[in-house]
Design an enzyme around this catalytic site. Structure first.
Site, PDB file in Angstrom:
ATOM      1  N   TYR A 270       7.267   2.556  -7.967  1.00 26.93           N
ATOM      2  CA  TYR A 270       6.696   1.205  -7.980  1.00 26.93           C
ATOM      3  C   TYR A 270       6.245   0.815  -9.388  1.00 26.93           C
ATOM      4  O   TYR A 270       6.483  -0.303  -9.834  1.00 26.93           O
ATOM      5  CB  TYR A 270       5.528   1.093  -6.999  1.00 26.93           C
ATOM      6  CG  TYR A 270       5.916   1.303  -5.563  1.00 26.93           C
ATOM      7  CD1 TYR A 270       7.063   0.734  -5.020  1.00 26.93           C
ATOM      8  CD2 TYR A 270       5.126   2.081  -4.721  1.00 26.93           C
ATOM      9  CE1 TYR A 270       7.419   0.930  -3.698  1.00 26.93           C
ATOM     10  CE2 TYR A 270       5.470   2.274  -3.389  1.00 26.93           C
ATOM     11  CZ  TYR A 270       6.615   1.706  -2.887  1.00 26.93           C
ATOM     12  OH  TYR A 270       6.955   1.901  -1.574  1.00 26.93           O
TER      13      TYR A 270
ATOM     14  N   GLU B  90       0.866  -1.171   0.000  1.00 27.69           N
ATOM     15  CA  GLU B  90       0.000   0.000   0.000  1.00 27.69           C
ATOM     16  C   GLU B  90       0.904   1.223   0.000  1.00 27.69           C
ATOM     17  O   GLU B  90       1.980   1.196   0.586  1.00 27.69           O
ATOM     18  CB  GLU B  90      -0.900   0.058   1.241  1.00 27.69           C
ATOM     19  CG  GLU B  90      -1.967  -1.003   1.302  1.00 27.69           C
ATOM     20  CD  GLU B  90      -1.490  -2.288   1.973  1.00 27.69           C
ATOM     21  OE1 GLU B  90      -2.195  -3.302   1.861  1.00 27.69           O
ATOM     22  OE2 GLU B  90      -0.396  -2.279   2.596  1.00 27.69           O
TER      23      GLU B  90
END
Length: 167
Positions: free
Chosen positions: A135, A123
């Protein structure tokens, strides 16, 4: 600040021999004060000593990335049946934007594959667009949201973006 290796440093570089090599070590209680100092500088709502000691007591994968005596970053991850959940990944603020997040993520993916994991999950704060871009560049894909997941200022809560990477 002393010269430190960058992830793209090579042996051919004339100054490489003067730079300490980056290495991974287990995050242990004797390194916790240094990690907590970085955590306090890096985040508005940092992990507490209790968060780290609970993770260590639970046997989670916790690694620090060092260069000489310099703490470059760290991560904490929890192994599941066929997946790994990244709980915390941090690059020390003065070493950010040098490629160390990629090194940490590569090490985590390698460890995860070695344990038979099929997926990496994480998360990230919805407002942390820089981390989301890192990411995504690493191959993670947005798969959902968690409403009001993170604490925010003034008693508010912030949504999390859920991301995954197939291994």
């Amino acid at each position: 600040m002393s010269a430190l290796p960058t992830p793209s440093s090579s042996a051919a570089d004339d100054t490489a021999s003067a730079r300490p090599e980056a290495r991974f070590e287990a995050l242990t209680l004797d390194r916790l004060d240094a990690v907590l100092a970085v955590e306090q500088r890096a985040y508005s709502h940092p992990w507490t000593r209790g968060n780290f000691t609970d993770a260590l007591a639970s046997g989670y994968q916790a690694q620090v990335l060092m260069a000489g005596d310099h703490l470059l970053g760290y991560f904490v991850a929890m192994m599941g049946v066929d997946e790994v959940h990244l709980l915390n990944i941090t690059v020390t603020p003065e070493f950010q934007r040098q490629g160390w997040a990629r090194v940490l993520l590569d090490a985590l993916a390698l460890w995860s594959r070695g344990r038979g994991a099929q997926w990496l999950w994480l998360e990230v704060r919805a407002s942390n667009l820089r981390a989301q871009a890192i990411y995504q560049t690493h191959g993670f894909r947005r798969v959902g949201d968690r409403k009001r997941y993170y604490p925010a200022d003034h008693g508010q809560r912030e949504d999390a973006v859920v991301m995954s990477l197939g291994l």
